[in-house]
Design an enzyme around this catalytic site. Structure first.
Site, PDB file in Angstrom:
ATOM      1  N   GLY A 105       0.830  -1.196   0.000  1.00 25.10           N
ATOM      2  CA  GLY A 105       0.000   0.000   0.000  1.00 25.10           C
ATOM      3  C   GLY A 105       0.863   1.243   0.000  1.00 25.10           C
ATOM      4  O   GLY A 105       2.020   1.210   0.426  1.00 25.10           O
ATOM      5  N   GLN A 137       2.856   9.942   1.244  1.00 24.69           N
ATOM      6  CA  GLN A 137       4.142   9.220   1.310  1.00 24.69           C
ATOM      7  C   GLN A 137       5.034   9.520   0.115  1.00 24.69           C
ATOM      8  O   GLN A 137       6.228   9.212   0.149  1.00 24.69           O
ATOM      9  CB  GLN A 137       3.900   7.707   1.385  1.00 24.69           C
ATOM     10  N   CYS A 158       5.629  -0.144   7.223  1.00 23.13           N
ATOM     11  CA  CYS A 158       5.292   1.051   6.453  1.00 23.13           C
ATOM     12  C   CYS A 158       6.523   1.464   5.655  1.00 23.13           C
ATOM     13  O   CYS A 158       7.625   1.500   6.198  1.00 23.13           O
ATOM     14  CB  CYS A 158       4.873   2.168   7.412  1.00 23.13           C
ATOM     15  N   LEU A 159       6.298   1.780   4.379  1.00 24.09           N
ATOM     16  CA  LEU A 159       7.441   2.183   3.539  1.00 24.09           C
ATOM     17  C   LEU A 159       8.076   3.470   4.036  1.00 24.09           C
ATOM     18  O   LEU A 159       9.231   3.753   3.703  1.00 24.09           O
ATOM     19  CB  LEU A 159       6.980   2.346   2.081  1.00 24.09           C
ATOM     20  N   HIS A 166      -4.734   1.419   7.338  1.00 24.20           N
ATOM     21  CA  HIS A 166      -3.383   1.975   7.420  1.00 24.20           C
ATOM     22  C   HIS A 166      -3.192   3.099   6.397  1.00 24.20           C
ATOM     23  O   HIS A 166      -2.700   4.182   6.732  1.00 24.20           O
ATOM     24  CB  HIS A 166      -2.371   0.834   7.199  1.00 24.20           C
ATOM     25  N   GLU A 167      -3.593   2.836   5.151  1.00 27.17           N
ATOM     26  CA  GLU A 167      -3.357   3.832   4.089  1.00 27.17           C
ATOM     27  C   GLU A 167      -4.248   5.064   4.267  1.00 27.17           C
ATOM     28  O   GLU A 167      -3.791   6.197   4.052  1.00 27.17           O
ATOM     29  CB  GLU A 167      -3.575   3.214   2.704  1.00 27.17           C
ATOM     30  N   HIS A 196      -2.903   7.487   6.657  1.00 28.10           N
ATOM     31  CA  HIS A 196      -1.865   8.374   6.099  1.00 28.10           C
ATOM     32  C   HIS A 196      -2.469   9.679   5.570  1.00 28.10           C
ATOM     33  O   HIS A 196      -1.816  10.724   5.604  1.00 28.10           O
ATOM     34  CB  HIS A 196      -1.124   7.692   4.953  1.00 28.10           C
TER      35      HIS A 196
HETATM   36 NI    NI Z   1       2.378   3.306   5.682  1.00 31.24          NI
END
Ligand code: NI
Length: 173
Positions: free
Chosen positions: A47, A52, A99-100, A141-142, A145
């Site tokens: 995701g 991000q 998480c990236l 989660h996304e 963000h």
């Molecule tokens: Ni994330």
């Protein structure tokens, strides 16, 4: 199509609320979706949210790889514009997330097990469906963000935060 630089925790863009997209068909949004898809797959990740990649718009991309789908099964790379969700039932599930924007770490996060998802597909058509298990976790989660929230903020027990290389010390399910 190009790969985008991923913001890491500490960059203020990750802590700002993102703005609604007025026109999903706008060329800059179509281009953003394509670049985010490519960036997520390249990373690789399951995701990615626009903040991000330093863009404060309410756009996410996600996917559910084989073997992690639960009820939903495999979900191919999918983009959503202005996504929102609400819980279905009151069941809470605990699962490991990464998480990236927080590379190298994993933590156990409580999420609603089942949600109702609404938003727009990149062609502007409405999306309104339920999601559960891994897919519901990724979506929560996304979408977090988009409101400047990171999974660390949702953790209830920081002893369940680990470097990926140390995860073998835990009973990871
Ligand atoms: Ni994330």
């Amino acid at each position: 199509m190009s790969l985008l630089k991923i913001a890491r925790m500490g960059h203020p863009v990750l802590r700002r609320a993102a703005a609604e997209v007025a026109d999903p068909a706008a060329p800059d949004i179509q281009c953003l979706v394509a670049d985010m898809m490519a960036t997520m797959i390249d990373a690789p990740g399951v995701g990615l949210a626009a903040p991000q990649v330093h863009v404060g718009r309410r756009v996410i991309v996600f996917r559910v790889p084989g073997g992690r789908g639960g009820e939903a099964g495999v979900v191919p790379p999918t983009a959503l514009i202005n996504p929102v969700w609400q819980p279905v039932g009151d069941e809470i599930a605990y699962g490991w997330e990464g998480c990236l924007s927080i590379p190298g770490l994993r933590g156990v996060v409580p999420r609603h097990r089942k949600i109702r998802l609404q938003g727009l597909a990149p062609d502007g058509s409405p999306v309104d469906r339920e999601a559960a298990d891994f897919e519901a976790r990724v979506l929560q989660h996304e979408i977090d963000h988009l409101d400047g929230i990171l999974y660390l903020d949702r953790m209830q027990d920081l002893t369940m935060l680990s470097f990926e290389e140390e995860l073998h010390h835990f009973d990871v399910t």
